[in-house]
Design a protein around this motif. Structure first.
Motif, PDB file in Angstrom:
ATOM      1  N   UNK A   8     -59.001 -27.587 -46.514  1.00 13.83           N
ATOM      2  CA  UNK A   8     -59.847 -27.560 -47.696  1.00 13.83           C
ATOM      3  C   UNK A   8     -60.630 -28.866 -47.735  1.00 13.83           C
ATOM      4  N   UNK A   9     -61.792 -28.832 -48.385  1.00 13.17           N
ATOM      5  CA  UNK A   9     -62.579 -30.060 -48.534  1.00 13.17           C
ATOM      6  C   UNK A   9     -62.193 -30.829 -49.786  1.00 13.17           C
ATOM      7  N   UNK A  10     -61.329 -30.248 -50.587  1.00 12.71           N
ATOM      8  CA  UNK A  10     -60.881 -30.910 -51.813  1.00 12.71           C
ATOM      9  C   UNK A  10     -59.540 -31.592 -51.567  1.00 12.71           C
ATOM     10  N   UNK A  11     -59.513 -32.905 -51.769  1.00  8.79           N
ATOM     11  CA  UNK A  11     -58.247 -33.628 -51.609  1.00  8.79           C
ATOM     12  C   UNK A  11     -57.243 -33.196 -52.674  1.00  8.79           C
ATOM     13  N   UNK A  12     -57.719 -32.811 -53.867  1.00 11.04           N
ATOM     14  CA  UNK A  12     -56.819 -32.314 -54.905  1.00 11.04           C
ATOM     15  C   UNK A  12     -56.216 -30.972 -54.503  1.00 11.04           C
ATOM     16  N   UNK A  13     -56.995 -30.136 -53.818  1.00 12.64           N
ATOM     17  CA  UNK A  13     -56.466 -28.858 -53.341  1.00 12.64           C
ATOM     18  C   UNK A  13     -55.383 -29.091 -52.290  1.00 12.64           C
ATOM     19  N   UNK A  14     -55.647 -29.967 -51.345  1.00 10.51           N
ATOM     20  CA  UNK A  14     -54.652 -30.253 -50.300  1.00 10.51           C
ATOM     21  C   UNK A  14     -53.386 -30.829 -50.921  1.00 10.51           C
ATOM     22  N   UNK A  15     -53.532 -31.721 -51.876  1.00 12.50           N
ATOM     23  CA  UNK A  15     -52.359 -32.295 -52.552  1.00 12.50           C
ATOM     24  C   UNK A  15     -51.597 -31.209 -53.308  1.00 12.50           C
ATOM     25  N   UNK A  16     -52.299 -30.276 -53.922  1.00  8.12           N
ATOM     26  CA  UNK A  16     -51.650 -29.162 -54.628  1.00  8.12           C
ATOM     27  C   UNK A  16     -50.919 -28.263 -53.645  1.00  8.12           C
ATOM     28  N   UNK A  17     -51.573 -27.937 -52.532  1.00  3.87           N
ATOM     29  CA  UNK A  17     -50.940 -27.082 -51.523  1.00  3.87           C
ATOM     30  C   UNK A  17     -49.689 -27.749 -50.950  1.00  3.87           C
ATOM     31  N   UNK A  18     -49.708 -29.068 -50.802  1.00  9.51           N
ATOM     32  CA  UNK A  18     -48.522 -29.779 -50.299  1.00  9.51           C
ATOM     33  C   UNK A  18     -47.330 -29.590 -51.244  1.00  9.51           C
ATOM     34  N   UNK A  19     -47.604 -29.594 -52.537  1.00 11.72           N
ATOM     35  CA  UNK A  19     -46.537 -29.381 -53.516  1.00 11.72           C
ATOM     36  C   UNK A  19     -45.956 -27.980 -53.352  1.00 11.72           C
ATOM     37  N   UNK A  20     -46.827 -26.988 -53.179  1.00  5.69           N
ATOM     38  CA  UNK A  20     -46.399 -25.593 -53.152  1.00  5.69           C
ATOM     39  C   UNK A  20     -45.859 -25.127 -51.808  1.00  5.69           C
ATOM     40  N   UNK A  21     -46.333 -25.702 -50.718  1.00  2.00           N
ATOM     41  CA  UNK A  21     -45.948 -25.237 -49.388  1.00  2.00           C
ATOM     42  C   UNK A  21     -44.942 -26.131 -48.695  1.00  2.00           C
ATOM     43  N   UNK A  22     -44.796 -27.350 -49.168  1.00  4.91           N
ATOM     44  CA  UNK A  22     -43.808 -28.249 -48.581  1.00  4.91           C
ATOM     45  C   UNK A  22     -44.277 -28.888 -47.289  1.00  4.91           C
ATOM     46  N   UNK A  23     -43.413 -29.706 -46.699  1.00  3.42           N
ATOM     47  CA  UNK A  23     -43.798 -30.503 -45.532  1.00  3.42           C
ATOM     48  C   UNK A  23     -43.960 -29.691 -44.248  1.00  3.42           C
ATOM     49  N   UNK A  24     -43.432 -28.471 -44.195  1.00  2.00           N
ATOM     50  CA  UNK A  24     -43.539 -27.695 -42.956  1.00  2.00           C
ATOM     51  C   UNK A  24     -44.933 -27.114 -42.735  1.00  2.00           C
ATOM     52  N   UNK A  25     -45.743 -27.035 -43.767  1.00  2.05           N
ATOM     53  CA  UNK A  25     -47.115 -26.542 -43.619  1.00  2.05           C
ATOM     54  C   UNK A  25     -48.021 -27.660 -43.115  1.00  2.05           C
TER      55      UNK A  25
END
Length: 170
Positions: free
Chosen positions: A83-100
């Motif tokens: 994603x081009x949004x750093x907030x989106x990537x940070x949100x996805x990290x919360x939801x998907x965890x470190x394995x993504x």
């Protein structure tokens, strides 16, 4: 480092997703995303797709598409999101965890050719307050080279954006 940004909670099916304010689809899971995930349960074409080893979600937002595909259909898949949004990537990290594998990128050049078995996207079409499909068309062209020969590219989008004409050419 001491700054804590507020998170919004969104529920989809049995899971609560978290995302930072400013990530697309503020108060609920986007309707096109819901449509795509519902179609995966009933559409014969989507049901017949072989289980992918590597899945890329372009414009992953909070990660709900990749997460739900993993939960509902492909538990062994390796998820990648961009994603081009750093907030989106940070949100996805919360939801998907470190394995993504989640990466802030505006293009797909980082990944080798023929790497992904499945690429999915609810493509971006906003540039500020302007609607444009230019960014998405560029990503579509790049996605073609990142798919394995037997891979699938699944796009959900509003008809008025006319992606179908461009995708047929690719």
């Amino acid at each position: 480092p001491d700054l804590t940004l507020p998170l919004r909670e969104l529920q989809y099916r049995e899971k609560i997703y978290h995302q930072y304010y400013g990530v697309f689809s503020a108060g609920h899971i986007d309707y096109a995303t819901q449509f795509l995930l519902d179609e995966w349960r009933t559409n014969p074409f989507l049901q017949k797709l072989p289980a992918p080893a590597n899945l890329l979600d372009i414009g992953c937002g909070n990660g709900v598409i990749g997460d739900q595909l993993k939960i509902q259909h492909y538990p062994e898949v390796r998820l990648t999101g961009t994603d081009v949004s750093s907030l989106a990537i940070a949100s996805a990290r919360i939801n998907l965890g470190p394995e993504a594998d989640l990466q802030w990128r505006e293009d797909l050049h980082h990944w080798p050719s023929a790497f992904f078995d499945l690429i999915v996207t609810n493509p971006p079409f906003h540039d500020g307050h302007r609607n444009t499909i230019d960014t998405s068309l560029n990503l579509f062209a790049q996605a073609k080279g990142k798919l394995r020969p037997e891979g699938a590219f699944v796009v959900v989008a509003n008809r008025h954006l006319n992606y179908a004409t461009h995708l047929r050419k690719l």
